[in-house]
Design an enzyme around this catalytic site. Structure first.
Site, PDB file in Angstrom:
ATOM      1  N   ALA A  95       0.798  -1.229   0.000  1.00 23.03           N
ATOM      2  CA  ALA A  95       0.000   0.000   0.000  1.00 23.03           C
ATOM      3  C   ALA A  95       0.829   1.277   0.000  1.00 23.03           C
ATOM      4  O   ALA A  95       0.311   2.350  -0.320  1.00 23.03           O
ATOM      5  CB  ALA A  95      -0.946   0.001   1.202  1.00 23.03           C
TER       6      ALA A  95
ATOM      7  N   MET B 177       1.826   1.732  -7.027  1.00 18.11           N
ATOM      8  CA  MET B 177       0.637   0.991  -7.420  1.00 18.11           C
ATOM      9  C   MET B 177      -0.306   0.826  -6.242  1.00 18.11           C
ATOM     10  O   MET B 177      -1.528   0.931  -6.387  1.00 18.11           O
ATOM     11  CB  MET B 177       1.046  -0.381  -7.967  1.00 18.11           C
TER      12      MET B 177
ATOM     13  N   ARG C 102       6.114  -3.286   3.604  1.00 14.69           N
ATOM     14  CA  ARG C 102       7.305  -3.947   4.134  1.00 14.69           C
ATOM     15  C   ARG C 102       7.643  -3.419   5.524  1.00 14.69           C
ATOM     16  O   ARG C 102       7.326  -2.276   5.869  1.00 14.69           O
ATOM     17  CB  ARG C 102       8.504  -3.712   3.208  1.00 14.69           C
TER      18      ARG C 102
ATOM     19  N   THR D 134       1.269  -9.261  -9.539  1.00 17.09           N
ATOM     20  CA  THR D 134       2.720  -9.374  -9.378  1.00 17.09           C
ATOM     21  C   THR D 134       3.340  -9.978 -10.630  1.00 17.09           C
ATOM     22  O   THR D 134       2.823 -10.955 -11.173  1.00 17.09           O
ATOM     23  CB  THR D 134       3.047 -10.262  -8.162  1.00 17.09           C
TER      24      THR D 134
ATOM     25  N   SER E 107      -2.816 -12.328 -13.414  1.00 15.36           N
ATOM     26  CA  SER E 107      -2.550 -11.852 -14.768  1.00 15.36           C
ATOM     27  C   SER E 107      -1.339 -10.938 -14.764  1.00 15.36           C
ATOM     28  O   SER E 107      -1.102 -10.214 -13.792  1.00 15.36           O
ATOM     29  CB  SER E 107      -3.765 -11.084 -15.318  1.00 15.36           C
ATOM     30  N   GLY E 108      -0.590 -10.972 -15.858  1.00 13.04           N
ATOM     31  CA  GLY E 108       0.528 -10.054 -16.011  1.00 13.04           C
ATOM     32  C   GLY E 108       0.065  -8.636 -16.260  1.00 13.04           C
ATOM     33  O   GLY E 108       0.855  -7.699 -16.174  1.00 13.04           O
TER      34      GLY E 108
ATOM     35  N   MET F  86      -3.790  -6.216 -15.765  1.00 12.38           N
ATOM     36  CA  MET F  86      -5.197  -6.215 -15.382  1.00 12.38           C
ATOM     37  C   MET F  86      -6.072  -5.315 -16.255  1.00 12.38           C
ATOM     38  O   MET F  86      -7.265  -5.199 -16.003  1.00 12.38           O
ATOM     39  CB  MET F  86      -5.327  -5.756 -13.922  1.00 12.38           C
TER      40      MET F  86
ATOM     41  N   HIS G 224       9.247   0.360 -20.131  1.00  9.17           N
ATOM     42  CA  HIS G 224       8.729   0.742 -18.819  1.00  9.17           C
ATOM     43  C   HIS G 224       9.674   1.727 -18.137  1.00  9.17           C
ATOM     44  O   HIS G 224      10.790   1.957 -18.596  1.00  9.17           O
ATOM     45  CB  HIS G 224       8.548  -0.496 -17.929  1.00  9.17           C
TER      46      HIS G 224
ATOM     47  N   LYS H 205      11.604  -0.365 -12.933  1.00  9.91           N
ATOM     48  CA  LYS H 205      11.077  -1.732 -13.084  1.00  9.91           C
ATOM     49  C   LYS H 205      12.221  -2.737 -13.021  1.00  9.91           C
ATOM     50  O   LYS H 205      13.234  -2.576 -13.702  1.00  9.91           O
ATOM     51  CB  LYS H 205      10.310  -1.874 -14.401  1.00  9.91           C
TER      52      LYS H 205
ATOM     53  N   THR I 298       3.451  -8.269 -18.864  1.00 11.46           N
ATOM     54  CA  THR I 298       2.546  -8.063 -19.994  1.00 11.46           C
ATOM     55  C   THR I 298       3.142  -8.608 -21.287  1.00 11.46           C
ATOM     56  O   THR I 298       2.446  -9.230 -22.095  1.00 11.46           O
ATOM     57  CB  THR I 298       2.232  -6.568 -20.159  1.00 11.46           C
TER      58      THR I 298
END
Length: 272
Positions: free
Chosen positions: A11, A15, A37, A101, A124-125, A127, A157, A161, A168
């Site tokens: 959170a 994202m 974390r 993830t 899913s890679g 959404m 990206h 990343k 995707t």
């Protein structure tokens, strides 16, 4: 049936904050828990305040067991290690687990398949509606055009990343492989450097670019003799992924345990 109580994992991240915003904006859903974390400076802060949508009375914690035990679903865009922990807890609690993830290995996917015997998992890679529609189009193009058209997948990206190719890109690669009725791992070509020789017949190539703050760009090339087809998707805002994830969670509520994809959620199965 009241609002669906959703835990947002990660959170404190980019994202995760968008997920909190979208959940709070979605009728029939609410944030019941927020995880980060142990070393996050956001621990103890109100998740809504951190996300910029005002106080919601949910503090960010490091206790997934407690959060998952008191929810109806988990929204998980974290890391493979964290996803495995959450999958176990979600299966034990029989709650919906939506997984965005990336970087999951075959071993991770096997563990998700086992967890899905006890819970609804949507994995899913990507959404977004657009990408999943693109995947369906890629599968049809691969099947229709045939092996005389070479397939290359390029993605870009943001600089932060950590995995490549993107989830995707792999989703699109799997769609292309399905259209060709081949196995992606044995046909995937992910690196070219130096004197590579001719392109292997039947290969599905990947190219990964990283830089700036690019949310996500993907293009699939079907290159034939004298003509080329290009299918592309550009993500301009992370909210498209968050909206898809929340839609998946609401769709999964009350559904039979199993491992589902966004194609299932969106009903794209045999429509193209």
């Amino acid at each position: 049936m009241g609002d669906m109580r959703l835990v947002v994992a990660g959170a404190a991240g980019r994202m995760g904050r968008v997920l909190v915003q979208i959940v709070q904006q979605t009728p029939g859903a609410m944030v019941s828990g927020a995880l980060a974390r142990a070393d996050s400076p956001a621990i103890g802060q109100d998740a809504g305040v951190l996300a910029g949508c005002g106080e919601i009375g949910v503090k960010i914690s490091t206790d997934p067991l407690r959060a998952v035990a008191d929810c109806d679903g988990v929204l998980d865009f974290t890391s493979p290690a964290s996803t495995m922990v959450l999958a176990t807890l979600a299966a034990q609690a029989r709650v919906v687990h939506v997984i965005g993830t990336t970087g999951l290995s075959p071993e991770h996917l096997a563990r998700l398949d086992a967890a899905a015997r006890h819970a609804v998992i949507v994995q899913s890679g990507n959404m977004s509606l657009g990408v999943n529609l693109l995947a369906a189009l890629v599968e049809k193009a691969a099947r229709t055009l045939g092996p005389e058209f070479d397939i290359e997948i390029a993605e870009m990206h943001h600089r932060a990343k950590v995995d490549a190719p993107s989830g995707t890109a792999l989703l699109l690669g799997e769609a292309a492989a399905k259209g060709r009725n081949i196995d992606l791992p044995s046909h995937s070509l992910r690196a070219r450097d130096g004197h590579t020789g001719a392109r292997p017949e039947g290969a599905i190539g990947f190219a990964s670019l990283r830089g700036g703050g690019v949310v996500g760009e993907h293009k699939v090339y079907f290159a034939g003799a004298g003509e080329r087809l290009e299918l592309a998707h550009v993500a301009e805002d992370r909210s498209i992924f968050a909206r898809g994830a929340v839609k998946a969670a609401l769709w999964g509520r009350g559904r039979k345990s199993g491992l589902y994809s966004m194609a299932d959620v969106l009903g794209l199965g045999d429509k193209i």
